[in-house]
Design an enzyme around this catalytic site. Structure first.
Site, PDB file in Angstrom:
ATOM      1  N   CYS A  55       0.890  -1.175   0.153  1.00 37.00           N
ATOM      2  CA  CYS A  55       0.030   0.128  -0.193  1.00 37.00           C
ATOM      3  C   CYS A  55       0.685   1.303   0.031  1.00 37.00           C
ATOM      4  CB  CYS A  55      -1.027   0.195   1.156  1.00 37.00           C
ATOM      5  SG  CYS A  55      -2.296  -1.602   1.048  1.00 37.00           S
ATOM      6  N   HIS A 111      -3.288   7.667   1.772  1.00 36.56           N
ATOM      7  CA  HIS A 111      -3.592   6.291   1.321  1.00 36.56           C
ATOM      8  C   HIS A 111      -4.970   6.003   1.903  1.00 36.56           C
ATOM      9  CE1 HIS A 111      -3.934   1.905   0.517  1.00 36.56           C
ATOM     10  NE2 HIS A 111      -3.832   1.838   1.800  1.00 36.56           N
ATOM     11  N   ASN A 148     -10.124   0.319  -0.404  1.00 37.64           N
ATOM     12  CA  ASN A 148      -8.637   0.328  -0.581  1.00 37.64           C
ATOM     13  C   ASN A 148      -7.964  -0.200  -1.806  1.00 37.64           C
ATOM     14  OD1 ASN A 148      -5.847  -0.163  -0.024  1.00 37.64           O
ATOM     15  ND2 ASN A 148      -6.178  -0.905   2.084  1.00 37.64           N
TER      16      ASN A 148
END
Ligand code: UT7
Length: 323
Positions: A114, A250, A280
Site C-alpha cells: 500500500c 492512502h 482500499n
C-alpha cells in the site's frame, strides 16, 4: 537553482463494475452499516475477468499522458507500483511500455504494497535528480480482488481495483519550498511486522495465496507512523503542517485518515477523501485520489500536498510536493 520533479500530468482508470457494500450481505455475515462505520467504504470497483493490472495501468497512463499533452516517446522511464502484477515476470511496467508503443527508455515495478506509490514517486524523483531520466511515468495499479479470500469478512469487504498515474518532468526551480515539484520524501519499513499484513502464497511457495490482515493491529501502527513520516518529510522541506493545502492519504480507512489529519492539526476540509468510492486500492489509492482531487477542483497548481501511506511490510512513507 535546483532541479525539481514536477507533476505535468495526472490520470486514472477504474474498472466498470461497481460493487456496493450491500452485495456482501448476500454471502457474508456482514452489513453495509458495519463496513461504512468501521472503514468509511461504501462501494468499490472490481476488474472484469478479462481485465488485468497492466490493462488498468495502461488506461491510467494514457489519461495522464493526455493530460500532460505528451506522447509515449516523450517519456524516459515507467515505474509501476503494484503487488498484483499480471505475471511473475516480466514486470507490469514493461507490459505497459509495450502497450503504449514506447520503444526506448526503461521500465520496472516497485513492490511496497500500500506504500508502493510513495516508494515509486521517491524512486522516480531520485532518477530525475540524478540525471537518469527527464520524464518518468509513475503508475499505481492493482487488482486486489484477485487475492481476496471471499469467505473472510474481515478483509474482502475492504479492497478494490483501480489505477492512477502521474507524469513527472525535470524542471528548474529556485531551490526553495516555493518551487513546484517534489520537495521531500521519507521512506521506512520494518520487516518484523510481516505477520500483520501479508499474502499467504507466492511464486516460491507455488500458490497465489490470499491477503491476510490483523486489521486492528495495523490500525494501531497507522496513525502514529503516518503522522511521523508526514511531519518528517515536511520538516525536510523546511515546512510545517500549517502550510499544507491538501493531505492526499492512502485510502484504507476513514478513521485512520481522520486520526492522522487530527494529529497533524489539520481539518478534514484539507484532506482528499475517496475511500467511500474506491475502497482500499493499495498502491493505486494515492494517484487515484490525486486525479479525482484535481477533477473535483480541490487540487490546484501551486498547492502544497502531502501524500502518506502505510501497508504490508510494514512499509510506510510520505512525499511532499507542490502541485
Ligand atoms: O492498506 C493497508 C493498511 N491496512 C489498513 O490500514 C487497515 C487497517 N485496519 C482497519 O481498517 C480496521 O482495523 C478494520 C476496518 C479492518 C477493522 O476495524 P476494527 O475497528 O479494527 O475492528 P476489529 O478488527 O477490532 O473487529 C471488531 C469486530 C470483530 O468482532 P468481535 O471479535 O468484536 O466479536 C470482528 O470479528 O468486528 C468483526 N468484524 C466484522 N463484523 C461485520 C470483522 N469484519 C467484519 C465485517 N462485518 N465485515
Amino acid at each position: 537553482m535546483a532541479g525539481r520533479s514536477v507533476v505535468v500530468g495526472v490520470g486514472h482508470y477504474l474498472p466498470e463494475r461497481v460493487v456496493p457494500n450491500s452485495e456482501f450481505e448476500k454471502t457474508l455475515d456482514t452489513t453495509d452499516e458495519w463496513i461504512r462505520t468501521r472503514s468509511g467504504i461504501e462501494r468499490r470497483h472490481f476488474a472484469a475477468d478479462d481485465e488485468s493490472t497492466s490493462d488498468l495501468a495502461t488506461k491510467a497512463a494514457e489519461a495522464a499522458l493526455a493530460d500532460a499533452g505528451l506522447a509515449a516517446d516523450d517519456i524516459d522511464a515507467i515505474i509501476v507500483a503494484t503487488s498484483t502484477a499480471d505475471l511473475t515476470f516480466p514486470s507490469a511496467a514493461t507490459m505497459v511500455q509495450a502497450r503504449l508503443g514506447m520503444t526506448k527508455g526503461f521500465a520496472f515495478d516497485v513492490q511496497a504494497v500500500c506504500a508502493g506509490f510513495v516508494f515509486a514517486l521517491s524512486n522516480a524523483n531520485a532518477l530525475i535528480l540524478s540525471g537518469q531520466a527527464k520524464r518518468v511515468l509513475v503508475i499505481g495499479a492493482e487488482t486486489f480482488s484477485r487475492i481476496m479470500d471471499w469467505t473472510d469478512r474481515s478483509t474482502c469487504v475492504l479492497f478494490g481495483d483501480g489505477a492512477g498515474a502521474l507524469v513527472l518532468e525535470l524542471q528548474e526551480g529556485a531551490g526553495t519550498s516555493d518551487d513546484r515539484g517534489i520537495l521531500a520524501t521519507d521512506l521506512n519499513s520494518d520487516g518484523r511486522y510481516k505477520d500483520l499484513l501479508y499474502v499467504d502464497g507466492g511464486v516460491s511457495t507455488q500458490s497465489t495465496g490470499h491477503l491476510r490482515m490483523q486489521g486492528n493491529q495495523v490500525f494501531r501502527h497507522a496513525v502514529e507512523k503516518l503522522t511521523k513520516t508526514a511531519e518528517t518529510a515536511l520538516g525536510t522541506a523546511g515546512l510545517g503542517s500549517a502550510e499544507v493545502d491538501w493531505i492526499v492519504p492512502h485510502q484504507a480507512n476513514i478513521r485512520i485518515i481522520q486520526g492522522t489529519a487530527k494529529k497533524m492539526g489539520l481539518p478534514m476540509d484539507k484532506v482528499v477523501v475517496t475511500v467511500q468510492d474506491h475502497g482500499n486500492t493499495s498502491a493505486a489509492s494515492i494517484p487515484l485520489a490525486l486525479s479525482v482531487g484535481k477533477q473535483r477542483g480541490q487540487i490546484k497548481s501551486g498547492d502544497l500536498i502531502v501524500t502518506e501511506a502505510i501497508g504490508g511490510g510494514l512499509a510506510w512513507g510520505a512525499v511532499v510536493l507542490r502541485w
